[in-house]
Design an enzyme around this catalytic site. Structure first.
Site, PDB file in Angstrom:
ATOM      1  N   GLY B  12      42.282 -25.932  39.443  1.00 39.65           N
ATOM      2  CA  GLY B  12      41.402 -26.565  40.682  1.00 39.65           C
ATOM      3  C   GLY B  12      41.295 -25.776  41.733  1.00 39.65           C
ATOM      4  N   THR B  13      41.653 -24.021  41.086  1.00 37.16           N
ATOM      5  CA  THR B  13      41.326 -23.086  42.197  1.00 37.16           C
ATOM      6  C   THR B  13      39.668 -22.964  43.249  1.00 37.16           C
ATOM      7  OG1 THR B  13      42.498 -22.274  39.847  1.00 37.16           O
ATOM      8  CG2 THR B  13      41.806 -20.754  42.479  1.00 37.16           C
ATOM      9  N   MET B  89      36.951 -30.142  30.876  1.00 36.68           N
ATOM     10  CA  MET B  89      36.876 -29.657  29.427  1.00 36.68           C
ATOM     11  C   MET B  89      36.548 -30.478  29.173  1.00 36.68           C
ATOM     12  SD  MET B  89      37.737 -26.593  30.435  1.00 36.68           S
ATOM     13  CE  MET B  89      37.709 -25.025  29.005  1.00 36.68           C
ATOM     14  N   LEU B  92      29.952 -34.949  28.700  1.00 40.59           N
ATOM     15  CA  LEU B  92      29.376 -35.768  29.618  1.00 40.59           C
ATOM     16  C   LEU B  92      28.705 -36.772  28.228  1.00 40.59           C
ATOM     17  CD1 LEU B  92      28.746 -34.477  32.988  1.00 40.59           C
ATOM     18  CD2 LEU B  92      31.317 -35.730  32.107  1.00 40.59           C
ATOM     19  N   ASN B 106      28.187 -28.561  38.371  1.00 43.49           N
ATOM     20  CA  ASN B 106      29.150 -27.769  37.351  1.00 43.49           C
ATOM     21  C   ASN B 106      29.119 -26.174  37.422  1.00 43.49           C
ATOM     22  OD1 ASN B 106      30.763 -27.148  35.671  1.00 43.49           O
ATOM     23  ND2 ASN B 106      29.176 -26.463  33.920  1.00 43.49           N
ATOM     24  N   HIS B 108      30.093 -22.986  36.031  1.00 46.83           N
ATOM     25  CA  HIS B 108      29.729 -21.940  35.630  1.00 46.83           C
ATOM     26  C   HIS B 108      30.173 -20.009  35.292  1.00 46.83           C
ATOM     27  CE1 HIS B 108      29.479 -21.054  30.595  1.00 46.83           C
ATOM     28  NE2 HIS B 108      28.985 -19.679  30.912  1.00 46.83           N
TER      29      HIS B 108
END
Lengths: 203, 203
Positions: B12-13, B89, B92, B106, B108
């Site tokens: 969760g950086t 990870m 959905l 999201n 990426h």
């Protein structure tokens, strides 16, 4: 002085930038011959304007390798050390790629591997349709695949609100010219070292 | 004030950067809940440190949609208006994607569509192996596909000589945080308009 040969099928806009850089004294190189498979390619006209040998070669009725051998003969007769593909709308034979391994550079108007293999497509239109917010260009050595060879240089270009195919093309072409000229310099100085898929830039 | 929910499976950086931007007063938003399918995800620990509700949900033995319905229940109970996937990870379910159409973002770690679909892969390692000279990141709304949804923002990052997976990851993460924060602002101001595959940014 590096001896360059150009293969072109269209306008040769990026070639003009190379010619200009040479004439400005920025590149210690000369373009000794421009070869086209299209009789009316404006690239040939550009060459003539700058007293560069301009050769049209008819491809019709010839096998791919047969045609490429004719191209190679002209390149060799003119002492070409680096081959630039500038909007060259033909796939190369394996024979040609092997003969000039790591001596053929192709410019592609996207950040490869995205939007590869678009010889007949309008890559910029595709990119806008996809909704990308960044595009760019890639200069790579040519291998057997379509736009798969080792990458020499890439440059990103932002896609802004209201971007059109024309406005994007103009920005990307500017970036293309920038990286082509840089890469020719590095090639001339023997600073591009291909290791597998990677192109190392020696200091 | 925009109410954000985060789904995270790892460190969760990037979420930390959002928390920091909120605490600096740069974002008029709050993260009301962080949900993870990994009990020991450091993202949950980060949430607790900032007095954000942190929920672990066991996925084992549950159908995809069944699990997603549990996630949705928690999001809705907490009044979440925007869902951020930060290193989440899991794919959905169609049900979840439909329910929150254009409300799930999201991030990426590549310039999509290049190097898409790498949930279990080390994308940076792949990019370096390919020999790219430019990489970057993409923030997109989530649709049914893997990394195919409408692109909100992209940022390019140059790959330098001697670049490593770690050095590239660090640079790309910085870019990720930059575009996530910008996009949250635009979302909060209702300035992101999805038209087909394109995300228009209203002035």
């Amino acid at each position: 002085m590096l001896n360059i040969g150009v293969l072109a099928s269209t306008r040769g806009t990026d070639m003009q930038a190379v010619i200009d850089a040479i004439e400005r004294g920025e590149l210690d190189a000369k373009i000794s011959v421009v070869i086209s498979n299209k009789k009316d390619a404006y690239a040939l006209e550009r060459a003539r304007k700058h007293n560069i040998k301009a050769v049209f070669l008819e491809a019709k009725g010839k096998e791919r390798e047969e045609f490429d051998r004719e191209v190679a003969k002209i390149l060799d007769e003119n002492g070409v050390e680096l081959i630039l593909l500038i909007g060259y709308m033909r796939y190369l034979s394996k024979w040609f790629v092997d003969k000039y391994r790591n001596k053929i550079m192709n410019i592609h108007p996207s950040l490869l591997p995205a939007f590869a293999g678009g010889m007949d497509k309008n890559v910029h239109a595709e990119i806008l349709k996809y909704g990308c917010k960044v595009s760019g260009c890639t200069l790579h050595f040519v291998d057997e695949g379509a736009d798969t060879g080792p990458i020499i240089a890439q440059k990103a270009v932002p896609i802004e609100e209201g971007e059109t195919v024309d406005s994007l093309k103009e920005k990307v072409q500017k970036a293309e010219q920038e990286i082509i000229i840089k890469a020719i310099k590095l090639f001339a100085e023997n600073k591009l070292k291909v290791e597998g898929r990677r192109v190392k830039i020696l200091q």
